[in-house]
Design an enzyme around this catalytic site. Structure first.
Site, PDB file in Angstrom:
ATOM      1  N   ARG A  22      15.529  31.245  16.144  1.00  0.00           N
ATOM      2  CA  ARG A  22      16.825  31.107  15.448  1.00  0.00           C
ATOM      3  C   ARG A  22      16.742  30.039  14.367  1.00  0.00           C
ATOM      4  O   ARG A  22      17.240  30.208  13.260  1.00  0.00           O
ATOM      5  CB  ARG A  22      17.913  30.687  16.447  1.00  0.00           C
ATOM      6  CG  ARG A  22      18.694  31.845  16.999  1.00  0.00           C
ATOM      7  CD  ARG A  22      20.016  31.372  17.556  1.00  0.00           C
ATOM      8  NE  ARG A  22      21.021  31.109  16.521  1.00  0.00           N
ATOM      9  CZ  ARG A  22      22.243  30.689  16.784  1.00  0.00           C
ATOM     10  NH1 ARG A  22      22.628  30.480  18.023  1.00  0.00           N
ATOM     11  NH2 ARG A  22      23.109  30.471  15.819  1.00  0.00           N
ATOM     12  N   HIS A  67      22.643  -0.248   9.838  1.00  0.00           N
ATOM     13  CA  HIS A  67      22.537   0.918  10.734  1.00  0.00           C
ATOM     14  C   HIS A  67      21.211   1.614  10.395  1.00  0.00           C
ATOM     15  O   HIS A  67      20.152   1.017  10.515  1.00  0.00           O
ATOM     16  CB  HIS A  67      23.793   1.781  10.512  1.00  0.00           C
ATOM     17  CG  HIS A  67      24.019   2.878  11.493  1.00  0.00           C
ATOM     18  ND1 HIS A  67      23.304   3.040  12.640  1.00  0.00           N
ATOM     19  CD2 HIS A  67      24.933   3.901  11.492  1.00  0.00           C
ATOM     20  CE1 HIS A  67      23.760   4.092  13.304  1.00  0.00           C
ATOM     21  NE2 HIS A  67      24.754   4.654  12.629  1.00  0.00           N
ATOM     22  N   MET A  76      15.541  -7.732   9.282  1.00  0.00           N
ATOM     23  CA  MET A  76      15.765  -6.305   9.535  1.00  0.00           C
ATOM     24  C   MET A  76      14.793  -5.773  10.597  1.00  0.00           C
ATOM     25  O   MET A  76      13.633  -6.168  10.637  1.00  0.00           O
ATOM     26  CB  MET A  76      15.590  -5.511   8.236  1.00  0.00           C
ATOM     27  CG  MET A  76      16.649  -5.846   7.218  1.00  0.00           C
ATOM     28  SD  MET A  76      18.253  -5.247   7.772  1.00  0.00           S
ATOM     29  CE  MET A  76      19.276  -6.612   7.347  1.00  0.00           C
ATOM     30  N   GLY A  77      15.336  -4.882  11.439  1.00  0.00           N
ATOM     31  CA  GLY A  77      14.505  -4.300  12.495  1.00  0.00           C
ATOM     32  C   GLY A  77      14.553  -5.093  13.792  1.00  0.00           C
ATOM     33  O   GLY A  77      13.896  -4.716  14.762  1.00  0.00           O
ATOM     34  N   PHE A  78      15.334  -6.167  13.794  1.00  0.00           N
ATOM     35  CA  PHE A  78      15.491  -6.948  15.024  1.00  0.00           C
ATOM     36  C   PHE A  78      16.967  -7.011  15.404  1.00  0.00           C
ATOM     37  O   PHE A  78      17.837  -7.040  14.538  1.00  0.00           O
ATOM     38  CB  PHE A  78      14.968  -8.380  14.831  1.00  0.00           C
ATOM     39  CG  PHE A  78      13.474  -8.456  14.790  1.00  0.00           C
ATOM     40  CD1 PHE A  78      12.741  -8.599  15.961  1.00  0.00           C
ATOM     41  CD2 PHE A  78      12.797  -8.353  13.580  1.00  0.00           C
ATOM     42  CE1 PHE A  78      11.353  -8.650  15.919  1.00  0.00           C
ATOM     43  CE2 PHE A  78      11.416  -8.406  13.533  1.00  0.00           C
ATOM     44  CZ  PHE A  78      10.683  -8.554  14.707  1.00  0.00           C
ATOM     45  N   HIS A  91      20.281  -5.902  18.172  1.00  0.00           N
ATOM     46  CA  HIS A  91      21.032  -4.678  18.430  1.00  0.00           C
ATOM     47  C   HIS A  91      22.402  -5.047  18.962  1.00  0.00           C
ATOM     48  O   HIS A  91      22.528  -6.017  19.707  1.00  0.00           O
ATOM     49  CB  HIS A  91      20.282  -3.803  19.452  1.00  0.00           C
ATOM     50  CG  HIS A  91      20.713  -2.385  19.431  1.00  0.00           C
ATOM     51  ND1 HIS A  91      21.797  -1.943  20.134  1.00  0.00           N
ATOM     52  CD2 HIS A  91      20.223  -1.321  18.756  1.00  0.00           C
ATOM     53  CE1 HIS A  91      21.949  -0.651  19.906  1.00  0.00           C
ATOM     54  NE2 HIS A  91      21.014  -0.252  19.061  1.00  0.00           N
ATOM     55  N   ARG A 149      13.473   2.420  23.594  1.00  0.00           N
ATOM     56  CA  ARG A 149      12.793   3.365  22.708  1.00  0.00           C
ATOM     57  C   ARG A 149      11.607   2.717  21.996  1.00  0.00           C
ATOM     58  O   ARG A 149      10.697   3.404  21.527  1.00  0.00           O
ATOM     59  CB  ARG A 149      13.792   3.890  21.650  1.00  0.00           C
ATOM     60  CG  ARG A 149      14.990   4.587  22.260  1.00  0.00           C
ATOM     61  CD  ARG A 149      16.078   4.806  21.223  1.00  0.00           C
ATOM     62  NE  ARG A 149      16.589   3.545  20.672  1.00  0.00           N
ATOM     63  CZ  ARG A 149      17.469   3.458  19.687  1.00  0.00           C
ATOM     64  NH1 ARG A 149      17.945   4.562  19.127  1.00  0.00           N
ATOM     65  NH2 ARG A 149      17.887   2.292  19.256  1.00  0.00           N
ATOM     66  N   ASP A 181      13.989   0.817  14.562  1.00  0.00           N
ATOM     67  CA  ASP A 181      13.616   0.865  13.145  1.00  0.00           C
ATOM     68  C   ASP A 181      12.368   0.043  12.840  1.00  0.00           C
ATOM     69  O   ASP A 181      11.710   0.263  11.819  1.00  0.00           O
ATOM     70  CB  ASP A 181      14.782   0.377  12.267  1.00  0.00           C
ATOM     71  CG  ASP A 181      15.963   1.310  12.375  1.00  0.00           C
ATOM     72  OD1 ASP A 181      15.751   2.526  12.264  1.00  0.00           O
ATOM     73  OD2 ASP A 181      17.084   0.841  12.604  1.00  0.00           O
ATOM     74  N   ARG A 185      19.067  12.955  13.718  1.00  0.00           N
ATOM     75  CA  ARG A 185      20.393  12.582  14.231  1.00  0.00           C
ATOM     76  C   ARG A 185      21.444  13.665  14.034  1.00  0.00           C
ATOM     77  O   ARG A 185      22.502  13.640  14.679  1.00  0.00           O
ATOM     78  CB  ARG A 185      20.817  11.240  13.615  1.00  0.00           C
ATOM     79  CG  ARG A 185      22.071  10.598  14.160  1.00  0.00           C
ATOM     80  CD  ARG A 185      22.103  10.375  15.657  1.00  0.00           C
ATOM     81  NE  ARG A 185      21.166   9.389  16.179  1.00  0.00           N
ATOM     82  CZ  ARG A 185      21.379   8.055  16.229  1.00  0.00           C
ATOM     83  NH1 ARG A 185      22.516   7.559  15.801  1.00  0.00           N
ATOM     84  NH2 ARG A 185      20.455   7.232  16.719  1.00  0.00           N
ATOM     85  N   ARG A 218      42.911   6.969  16.175  1.00  0.00           N
ATOM     86  CA  ARG A 218      43.864   6.230  15.355  1.00  0.00           C
ATOM     87  C   ARG A 218      44.131   4.887  16.037  1.00  0.00           C
ATOM     88  O   ARG A 218      45.090   4.750  16.811  1.00  0.00           O
ATOM     89  CB  ARG A 218      45.158   7.055  15.230  1.00  0.00           C
ATOM     90  CG  ARG A 218      46.050   6.805  14.026  1.00  0.00           C
ATOM     91  CD  ARG A 218      46.368   5.379  13.834  1.00  0.00           C
ATOM     92  NE  ARG A 218      47.296   5.158  12.745  1.00  0.00           N
ATOM     93  CZ  ARG A 218      47.601   3.941  12.320  1.00  0.00           C
ATOM     94  NH1 ARG A 218      47.032   2.879  12.861  1.00  0.00           N
ATOM     95  NH2 ARG A 218      48.468   3.794  11.333  1.00  0.00           N
TER      96      ARG A 218
END
Ligand code: COA
Length: 378
Positions: A70, A222, A257-259, A261, A270, A315, A340, A359
């Site tokens: 598919r 992100h 960056m990359g450190f 969370h 992961r 990342d 994703r 909302r």
């Protein structure tokens, strides 16, 4: 409303139920539909995991074969889409290009508003099959090359490499990419998934939800972090400079960056799986450049953990892995989207199955209520 009641960044707020994945900060672990993600990444192919995310169970061989068929049948972007890609600003970020193309897919689909379970599944599978070709075509056009169309003879990951480079790399490299797809697929109510759910909650269509999610994922806090990691590794330049670079950056209170969370505070389950895959790939590539990036990343990781107790996130190993696969840095986040899209659309399906308009309330901090003075008196 007092300030104490405001949950800035929605931190700690449980906004809805989900059966797609479970994040367990106490053990730094993550499951998709009940399976540990590291188990899925090493024991299953990526398309089995994509099937699981949408269909709630791992496929039998026959179900997987039907699913793969598919997906292959849905490959092949339209001539109009190719034209659009050719018209886009080559200086715009590839995430901007992808956002535009997914929006274009939506307006071209006469059934875009069909958000029945079947309608959502069909559209999700179409985006799953076509987004890799959009990313690959945009990548080639930016590099002054003609796009290479999808081929039905190759598996999902192999086809993506073929569309980008006109060839398929060694199985170890494809496996590293396949593992990254599984690890990136889903992560509960992160910013982009929550964006997709919020858009779906107004009963808007799934293409709008995915378009918004792409906009959210683009940000460097992100998905954009995998690109930022590679820029950082290049800036560090050599293993001999890595520890000093990190100490200097920490002294200057830089955000590395990359450190770190928002949810995992003691490591991300992961990361070891992706780091192993990255290492295997480095060994297969065997170049001095590959070994240097491996060494730099080891030293940065150890120094950050030693100095701050802040651990790498996914990342951190994917950035250099994608770089060594030959991808340009700005398409790292579009590659994240290729994976994703499964998680986002599973959440859209879930949201629509038990919808409640998203909302929240806000804490007003502006001027007190006042009277309007007519313009001639101001
Ligand atoms: N570099 C340097 N310091 C960091 C850091 C990083 N990457 N991540 C967290 N910290 C510091 C914070 O500045 C804070 O310091 P303080 O207590 O002196 O103010 C402390 O560690 C605790 O931060 P925390 O509350 O755990 O972070 P958060 O939940 O607000 O932010 C992120 C989480 C992901 C936004 C943040 O870690 C970050 O910006 N990381 C880099 C971007 C990235 O890799 N994003 C991908 C996420 S998967």
């Amino acid at each position: 409303m007092s300030d104490a009641e405001v949950k800035y960044g929605l931190a700690g707020v449980v906004a809805d139920d989900t059966a797609v994945s479970k994040v367990m900060p106490e053990t730094n672990s993550l499951t998709y539909r009940g399976y540990a993600v590291e188990d899925l990444a090493t024991k299953c192919r990526w398309d089995e995991v994509a099937y699981l995310i949408w269909n709630k169970e791992l496929p039998t061989r026959a179900q997987l074969a039907a699913f793969q068929q598919r997906e292959k049948n849905e490959r092949g972007i339209s001539a109009d889409m190719l034209k659009l890609i050719g018209m886009l600003n080559p200086k715009a970020h590839p995430m901007d290009a992808l956002r535009t193309c997914v929006s274009f897919l939506g307006q071209a689909d006469p059934t875009a508003e069909d958000s029945s379970p079947k309608g959502l599944y069909d559209k999700s599978l179409r985006m799953f099959a076509q987004i890799p070709e959009i990313v690959a075509a945009d990548f080639r056009v930016r590099n002054g090359k003609a796009p290479i169309g999808a081929t039905k003879d190759l598996g999902f990951c192999e086809n993506f490499f073929h569309m980008c480079f006109g060839k398929v790399p060694s199985p170890e490299i494809v496996k590293c990419f396949d593992i990254s797809m599984t690890l990136y697929a889903e992560h509960s109510f992160n910013a982009s998934t929550f964006t997709a759910r919020t858009i779906a909650s107004s009963l808007s269509d799934v293409y709008s939800a995915v378009t918004g999610a792409i906009g959210s994922l683009k940000g460097p806090l992100h998905g954009g972090a995998n690109e930022a990691v590679m820029h950082l590794l290049k800036e560090v330049g050599s293993a001999s400079n890595a520890e000093a670079w990190m100490m200097d950056a920490l002294a200057k209170k830089k955000n590395i960056m990359g450190f770190g969370h928002r949810v995992y505070k003691k490591g991300d389950s992961r990361v070891p799986t992706m780091t192993d895959a990255f290492k295997k790939m480095v060994d297969v590539i065997g170049t001095a450049e590959a070994r240097e990036y491996w060494e730099i990343s080891r030293i940065l990781d150890a120094t950050m953990v030693r100095e701050k107790g802040i651990y790498p996130n996914l990342d951190f190993p994917t950035g250099p892995a994608y770089y060594l696969m030959g991808f340009d840095i700005p398409i790292f986040t579009p590659i994240f989207v290729i994976s994703r899209i499964t998680g986002w659309t599973a959440h859209v399906m879930e949201q629509r199955a038990a919808n409640k308009l998203v909302r929240p309330l806000s804490n007003y901090v502006g001027v007190p209520q006042r009277d309007v003075v007519p313009i001639e008196m101001r």
